[in-house]
Write a protein that holds these residues in place. Structure first.
Motif, short mmCIF file in Angstrom:
data_model
loop_
_atom_site.label_atom_id
_atom_site.label_comp_id
_atom_site.label_asym_id
_atom_site.label_seq_id
_atom_site.Cartn_x
_atom_site.Cartn_y
_atom_site.Cartn_z
N SER A 244 0.82 -1.20 0.00
CA SER A 244 0.00 0.00 0.00
C SER A 244 0.86 1.26 0.00
CB SER A 244 -0.92 -0.01 1.22
OG SER A 244 -1.72 1.14 1.23
N PHE A 245 0.60 2.14 -0.94
CA PHE A 245 1.27 3.43 -1.04
C PHE A 245 0.45 4.50 -0.32
CE2 PHE A 245 1.73 7.26 -3.96
CZ PHE A 245 2.89 7.72 -3.37
N LEU A 246 -0.85 4.53 -0.57
CA LEU A 246 -1.77 5.48 0.05
C LEU A 246 -3.04 4.75 0.48
CD1 LEU A 246 -1.48 8.28 -2.65
CD2 LEU A 246 -0.55 8.42 -0.34
N THR A 247 -3.60 5.17 1.60
CA THR A 247 -4.87 4.64 2.06
C THR A 247 -5.83 5.82 2.20
OG1 THR A 247 -3.78 2.86 3.24
CG2 THR A 247 -6.04 3.35 3.86
N ILE A 248 -6.95 5.74 1.49
CA ILE A 248 -7.93 6.83 1.51
C ILE A 248 -9.31 6.26 1.77
CG2 ILE A 248 -6.59 8.35 0.02
CD1 ILE A 248 -8.28 7.45 -2.33
N GLU A 249 -10.23 7.12 2.19
CA GLU A 249 -11.61 6.69 2.38
C GLU A 249 -12.21 6.33 1.03
OE1 GLU A 249 -14.25 9.18 4.60
OE2 GLU A 249 -12.71 9.58 6.12
N ASN A 250 -13.09 5.35 1.04
CA ASN A 250 -13.69 4.87 -0.19
C ASN A 250 -15.04 5.55 -0.43
OD1 ASN A 250 -14.11 3.38 -2.49
ND2 ASN A 250 -14.99 1.65 -1.40
N ASN A 251 -15.03 6.86 -0.61
CA ASN A 251 -16.23 7.54 -1.08
C ASN A 251 -15.82 8.69 -2.01
OD1 ASN A 251 -16.20 10.13 0.31
ND2 ASN A 251 -16.68 9.01 2.19
N ILE A 252 -16.63 8.89 -3.02
CA ILE A 252 -16.28 9.80 -4.11
C ILE A 252 -16.04 11.23 -3.63
CG2 ILE A 252 -17.09 10.78 -6.30
CD1 ILE A 252 -16.19 7.86 -6.49
N PRO A 253 -16.91 11.84 -2.79
CA PRO A 253 -16.63 13.21 -2.36
C PRO A 253 -15.30 13.35 -1.62
CG PRO A 253 -18.90 12.65 -1.87
CD PRO A 253 -18.22 11.39 -2.32
N TYR A 254 -14.97 12.38 -0.79
CA TYR A 254 -13.69 12.43 -0.09
C TYR A 254 -12.54 12.35 -1.10
CZ TYR A 254 -9.69 11.28 2.77
OH TYR A 254 -8.44 11.30 3.34
N ILE A 255 -12.63 11.43 -2.04
CA ILE A 255 -11.57 11.23 -3.02
C ILE A 255 -11.35 12.51 -3.83
CG2 ILE A 255 -10.95 10.00 -5.14
CD1 ILE A 255 -12.31 7.52 -3.89
N ILE A 256 -12.42 13.16 -4.22
CA ILE A 256 -12.30 14.37 -5.05
C ILE A 256 -11.83 15.57 -4.23
CG2 ILE A 256 -13.59 16.05 -6.42
CD1 ILE A 256 -15.33 13.67 -7.38
#
Length: 171
Positions: free
Chosen positions: A58-70
């Protein structure tokens, strides 16, 4: 003046490296998220992993929802890539042969306009879709103060250019 030129040259290259890093992570993450390449969900499906290329690490861990990702991930990477690009141009101003030029003032102007007018609307827009942490408001304030400081520098440079042009007329 040599000390200023030396330090500004170091900061110029450091900002270029940071700018390149932010843009590279933005592009890599964008490609991974759009294509599904090197991504994986955790078992709880709440977090999304972007892996190092061609590995399962894993390089990056982010929340799995579109608004957060954007708004909390990609927009931040892009915004800081632009910030460091503009900062590099500001530091380059201080090791040029001629300090007071219209070209140098334009670099200062772009930097202060970006820092004064860009972070607050971006945070308000992100706040419509995701939760904004308190520390982010502090960052917005720091960018605003940095922009005001650069505005002062641009005005000093404008005055220096005016005096320089007046002096040229009398020689």
């Amino acid at each position: 003046m040599k000390q200023t030129q030396f330090i500004s040259r170091i900061l110029y290259y450091l900002c270029l490296i940071l700018c390149g890093g932010y843009f590279a992570v933005f592009l890599y993450s964008g490609i991974c998220l759009l294509t599904g390449f090197a991504t994986g969900l955790r078992t709880d499906h709440h977090n999304l992993h972007i892996n190092y290329p061609f590995t399962e690490a894993s390089f990056l861990t982010i929340e799995n929802n579109i608004p957060y990702i954007i708004f909390s991930f990609l927009a931040v990477l892009l915004a800081y890539g632009i910030f460091f690009m503009l900062a590099a141009k500001v530091f380059r101003v201080f090791f040029r042969e001629k300090l007071f030029t219209e070209h140098n003032i334009s670099h200062l102007r772009r930097f202060y306009i970006y820092n004064i007018f860009f972070p607050l609307p971006l945070v308000f827009l992100a706040g419509c879709f995701t939760e904004v942490e308190k520390v982010i408001w502090g960052m917005v304030l720091i960018h605003f103060m940095l922009g005001i400081f650069c505005l002062f520098l641009a005005n000093i440079f404008r005055q220096g250019l005016h005096l320089q042009n007046e002096q040229d007329l009398f020689i």
